[in-house]
Design an enzyme around this catalytic site. Structure first.
Site, mmCIF file in Angstrom:
data_model
loop_
_atom_site.group_PDB
_atom_site.id
_atom_site.type_symbol
_atom_site.label_atom_id
_atom_site.label_comp_id
_atom_site.label_asym_id
_atom_site.label_seq_id
_atom_site.Cartn_x
_atom_site.Cartn_y
_atom_site.Cartn_z
ATOM 1 N N ASP A 35 0.856 -1.423 -0.061
ATOM 2 C CA ASP A 35 -0.193 0.116 0.086
ATOM 3 C C ASP A 35 0.782 1.177 0.024
ATOM 4 O OD1 ASP A 35 -2.140 -1.597 0.126
ATOM 5 O OD2 ASP A 35 -2.820 -1.264 2.390
ATOM 6 N N LYS A 56 -4.288 2.571 -4.215
ATOM 7 C CA LYS A 56 -5.553 2.729 -4.836
ATOM 8 C C LYS A 56 -5.949 4.194 -5.034
ATOM 9 C CE LYS A 56 -6.851 -0.893 -2.861
ATOM 10 N NZ LYS A 56 -7.801 -1.598 -1.786
ATOM 11 N N MET A 169 -10.440 6.645 8.554
ATOM 12 C CA MET A 169 -10.884 7.397 7.397
ATOM 13 C C MET A 169 -12.117 8.399 7.462
ATOM 14 S SD MET A 169 -10.789 4.073 4.777
ATOM 15 C CE MET A 169 -11.297 2.889 5.810
HETATM 16 C C1 LIG Z 1 -7.795 2.262 4.835
HETATM 17 S S1 LIG Z 1 -7.607 2.165 6.508
HETATM 18 C C2 LIG Z 1 -6.558 1.248 6.793
HETATM 19 C C3 LIG Z 1 -6.598 0.755 8.461
HETATM 20 C C4 LIG Z 1 -5.381 -0.087 8.543
HETATM 21 N N1 LIG Z 1 -5.522 -1.496 8.259
HETATM 22 C C5 LIG Z 1 -5.273 -0.355 10.137
HETATM 23 O O1 LIG Z 1 -5.407 -1.443 10.720
HETATM 24 O O2 LIG Z 1 -4.697 0.508 10.895
HETATM 25 C C6 LIG Z 1 -6.696 3.772 6.518
HETATM 26 C C7 LIG Z 1 -6.885 4.754 7.903
HETATM 27 O O3 LIG Z 1 -6.393 4.202 8.959
HETATM 28 C C8 LIG Z 1 -5.944 5.047 9.738
HETATM 29 N N2 LIG Z 1 -4.578 5.267 9.966
HETATM 30 C C9 LIG Z 1 -3.677 4.175 9.314
HETATM 31 N N3 LIG Z 1 -2.576 4.361 9.994
HETATM 32 C C10 LIG Z 1 -2.593 5.585 10.877
HETATM 33 C C11 LIG Z 1 -1.448 6.342 11.525
HETATM 34 N N4 LIG Z 1 -0.366 5.878 11.573
HETATM 35 N N5 LIG Z 1 -2.203 7.068 12.252
HETATM 36 C C12 LIG Z 1 -3.538 7.624 12.276
HETATM 37 N N6 LIG Z 1 -4.502 7.123 11.507
HETATM 38 C C13 LIG Z 1 -4.002 6.087 10.875
HETATM 39 C C14 LIG Z 1 -6.437 6.726 9.240
HETATM 40 O O4 LIG Z 1 -7.986 6.790 9.692
HETATM 41 C C15 LIG Z 1 -6.566 5.962 7.616
HETATM 42 O O5 LIG Z 1 -7.290 6.964 6.839
#
Ligand SMILES: C[S@@+](CC[C@H](N)C(=O)[O-])C[C@H]1O[C@@H](n2cnc3c(N)ncnc32)[C@H](O)[C@@H]1O
Length: 250
Positions: A35, A56, A169
């Site tokens: 990703d 994506k 998100m």
């Molecule tokens: C497509 S989702 C994937 C989530 C991922 N699979 C997880 O378990 O954290 C992406 C969202 O996860 C959150 N996110 C992912 N990494 C982050 C981080 N380091 N700090 C804050 N939010 C995060 C945000 O809300 C972002 O828009």
């Protein structure tokens, strides 16, 4: 030949939050599909692998997902160890099921390696337990985001039913999120933290649900998680005192 496709959680960003199993598989991988959010330090562990970025573009998700499924299946016919590296945990808002189902339907072996999801990294950065005896016994992971043609999400009901909520998100829709929750009866004074880049050089802004839109507007482009619930009240108070102390010292 048919190799194994490993759906591997890359964690929230800090390379040393990767599991040992994830690090080992990256070292063994012949090809890694990753990703956009996975940092270079983690990708560098895939020493002998071909790296393929499969981030994506917003608005073209389903086409992109079909393309990724197909590329994974093709790779498993050529390589022994194929890694599909996803941010956080692959099974939390990661569209992993579509990949698992597609590959298994073609007789390809799939294994999942969990990773630390953003909500847990955010709790750790803040030093706040997301469940707390006498305060919070339930924790909801939600997103207001739905794909084109999908039925509306029941995220509002899930947030209302849980003591603590982690909203993934959601930063771009912060005003609508606050409005929807308050219209459904969530107290405007509910403590909220908006945290960007959890586990890395993170930035957290504290306030209330009524202030959510203003809080989210202060952040600057990294991945953002919204946390909501009484467990955050003490941390918000501590953040306010720290800000007041800094102002006095100037
Ligand atoms: C497509 S989702 C994937 C989530 C991922 N699979 C997880 O378990 O954290 C992406 C969202 O996860 C959150 N996110 C992912 N990494 C982050 C981080 N380091 N700090 C804050 N939010 C995060 C945000 O809300 C972002 O828009």
């Amino acid at each position: 030949m048919s190799g194994t496709v490993y759906l591997v959680g890359a964690g929230p960003g800090a390379a040393d939050l990767l599991t040992l199993r994830a690090a080992r598989l990256l070292g063994e991988a012949e090809i890694v599909f990753h990703d956009a959010l996975v940092p270079g330090e983690i990708l560098s562990l895939a020493r002998r692998a071909q790296l393929v970025a499969v981030g994506k573009r917003s608005g073209r998700h389903s086409t992109a997902q079909r393309f990724i499924n197909k590329r994974l299946a093709d790779a498993a016919r050529k390589h022994r160890v194929v890694v599909r590296l996803k941010g956080g945990d692959p099974l939390v808002f990661g569209r992993a099921q579509e990949e698992i189902d597609f590959l298994r339907a073609r007789g390809i072996v799939v294994e999942v390696v969990p990773g630390i999801t953003a909500a847990l990294a955010a709790g750790a950065d803040l030093g706040v337990s997301l469940t707390q005896r006498g305060v919070a016994r339930s924790l909801a992971f939600v997103t207001p985001r739905v794909g084109a043609g999908e039925s509306p999400s029941t995220w509002v009901q899930s947030v209302l039913a849980a003591d603590t909520a982690a909203i993934y998100m959601g930063a771009g829709e912060a005003p609508a999120i606050a409005q929807a929750l308050m219209a459904a009866g969530k107290a405007p004074g509910t403590p909220v933290v908006v945290i960007e880049n959890a586990s890395m050089e993170h930035r957290a802004v504290h306030g209330t649900l009524a202030q959510l839109a203003v809080l989210a507007a202060q952040l600057s482009g990294g991945p953002v998680l919204i946390l909501l619930g009484e467990v955050l009240r003490k941390a918000a108070r501590a953040a306010r005192s720290a800000t007041a102390r800094r102002r006095l010292a100037r």
